[in-house]
Enzyme design. Structure first.
Site, short mmCIF file in Angstrom:
data_model
loop_
_atom_site.label_atom_id
_atom_site.label_comp_id
_atom_site.label_asym_id
_atom_site.label_seq_id
_atom_site.Cartn_x
_atom_site.Cartn_y
_atom_site.Cartn_z
N GLN A 12 0.73 -1.35 -0.16
CA GLN A 12 0.07 0.16 0.13
C GLN A 12 0.68 1.32 0.01
OE1 GLN A 12 -1.84 1.22 3.51
NE2 GLN A 12 -3.39 2.16 2.53
N TYR A 143 1.12 -7.25 16.04
CA TYR A 143 1.86 -6.14 15.26
C TYR A 143 2.33 -5.09 15.95
CZ TYR A 143 1.41 -2.37 11.69
OH TYR A 143 1.60 -1.43 11.05
C1 VAH Z 1 -3.28 -1.39 10.29
N1 VAH Z 1 -2.89 0.02 8.64
O1 VAH Z 1 -4.30 -1.36 10.23
C2 VAH Z 1 -2.29 -0.62 9.59
C3 VAH Z 1 -1.68 0.48 10.41
C4 VAH Z 1 -2.42 2.30 11.93
C5 VAH Z 1 -2.62 1.14 11.36
O2 VAH Z 1 -0.59 0.22 11.28
O3 VAH Z 1 -2.67 -2.44 10.63
#
Ligand code: VAH
Length: 317
Positions: A12, A143
């Site tokens: 992206q 994450y």
């Molecule tokens: C997500 N677009 O949703 C990414 C990003 C702040 C969000 O890290 O995981």
């Protein structure tokens, strides 16, 4: 900065950042790094060099750095938050073992490194409003764990070895070029596609859920500007809060309805993404980025909405 390697150039951010870097540095080489199955196509392929660049294959990356005399690496390889919850070990491997490969190569070959962080690096105990630059970071998603570790490891390589590492904490990013995949903030992109196609949007995020968001042109500007910043002015490095707008699903829905009055939306909350969204702050304080390297967004919700709808009508209709 003249010879640049973009790892994750078809994602992206990467798909647009690579093109921007090629425009900003026409005298140098901006190499589009990709992994098998996501080869660059069209203008991304035709406008400059491209190489298979798997962040988990250190020798492959080192060979590209030597071949093109790379001086700057944009490391955009990552699984986004919802996917990382589904594949936590894979996310750790890409985001941490991959990062270590990049930092070691950068240490040996004197490259600067940009590895983005995110609002995802914060957690439920982080102050939600006007989240400070330096604050509690106890994320509860894989994450987020990898993003905090990315910040710490990148700072370590700067302080221990002098590697020129820099980073920004991206909000949710919105663009009409390349769809995101597996992110918690993806809804803020999908909603525009549904509106332009005349479909009812089924929103996976609950009403009242604030998240920081940003239009892609501003995100690209930040990624380029931070690497151009004079190092003597940087009190921080990994990683800077940057912000542009903060909204809930109903706020963006109302903004779109001003342009497409008969647009409809309903909710089917995705518990995984809602749990992640609830752990993130509502709005970051980006005063340090503004002070240390002149950050300032260009787009707000209204101007982004007009631009998104204009471009998606050209793309889809
Ligand atoms: C997500 N677009 O949703 C990414 C990003 C702040 C969000 O890290 O995981």
């Amino acid at each position: 900065m003249k010879n640049i390697l973009v790892i994750g150039s078809t994602g992206q951010i990467g798909s647009e950042l690579t093109m921007k870097l090629r425009r900003e540095y026409p005298g140098g080489k901006t190499v589009a790094g990709y992994i098998p199955g996501s080869e660059p196509k069209g203008i991304l392929r035709d406008s400059g060099p491209f190489e298979e660049a798997n962040v988990c294959n250190a020798q492959q990356i080192a060979d590209i750095v030597d071949k093109y005399d790379i001086d700057t690496i944009y490391n955009l390889a990552a699984l986004l938050s919802a996917t990382a919850e589904r594949l936590p070990l894979r996310a750790w491997d890409i985001q941490m073992n991959g990062l270590l490969n990049i930092l070691e190569i950068a240490r040996e070959k004197h490259c600067a490194v940009f590895t983005p962080s995110s609002i995802g690096s914060f957690g439920p105990s982080t102050p939600r409003m006007n989240t400070p630059q330096d604050t509690i970071q106890r994320p509860t998603s894989m994450y987020g764990v990898t993003k905090v570790a990315t910040e710490l490891l990148s700072d370590y390589y700067f302080y221990k070895y002098g590697v020129d590492t820099r980073s920004v904490r991206f909000p949710g990013l919105i663009s009409y070029t390349t769809l995101p995949g597996g992110g918690t903030t993806d809804y803020a992109v999908e909603i525009y596609y549904a509106a332009v196609k005349g479909e009812t949007y089924v929103c996976p995020i609950a009403p009242g859920t604030y998240m920081d968001m940003m239009y892609m042109p501003d995100a690209l500007k930040a990624a380029v500007d931070i690497m151009r910043a004079k190092p003597q002015y940087l009190k921080h490095r990994n990683s800077f809060n940057i912000a542009a707008m903060s909204f809930t699903p109903e706020i963006i829905y109302e903004a779109i309805k001003k342009e497409i009055p008969d647009f409809k939306m309903r909710y089917e909350v995705d518990p995984v993404r809602q749990h992640i969204a609830d752990s993130w702050p509502d709005k970051m304080d980006d005063s340090c980025a503004r002070k240390e390297w002149g950050w300032a967004p260009t787009y707000n919700l209204e101007s982004m909405t007009r631009d998104m709808i204009k471009h998606l009508r050209e793309k889809l209709l």
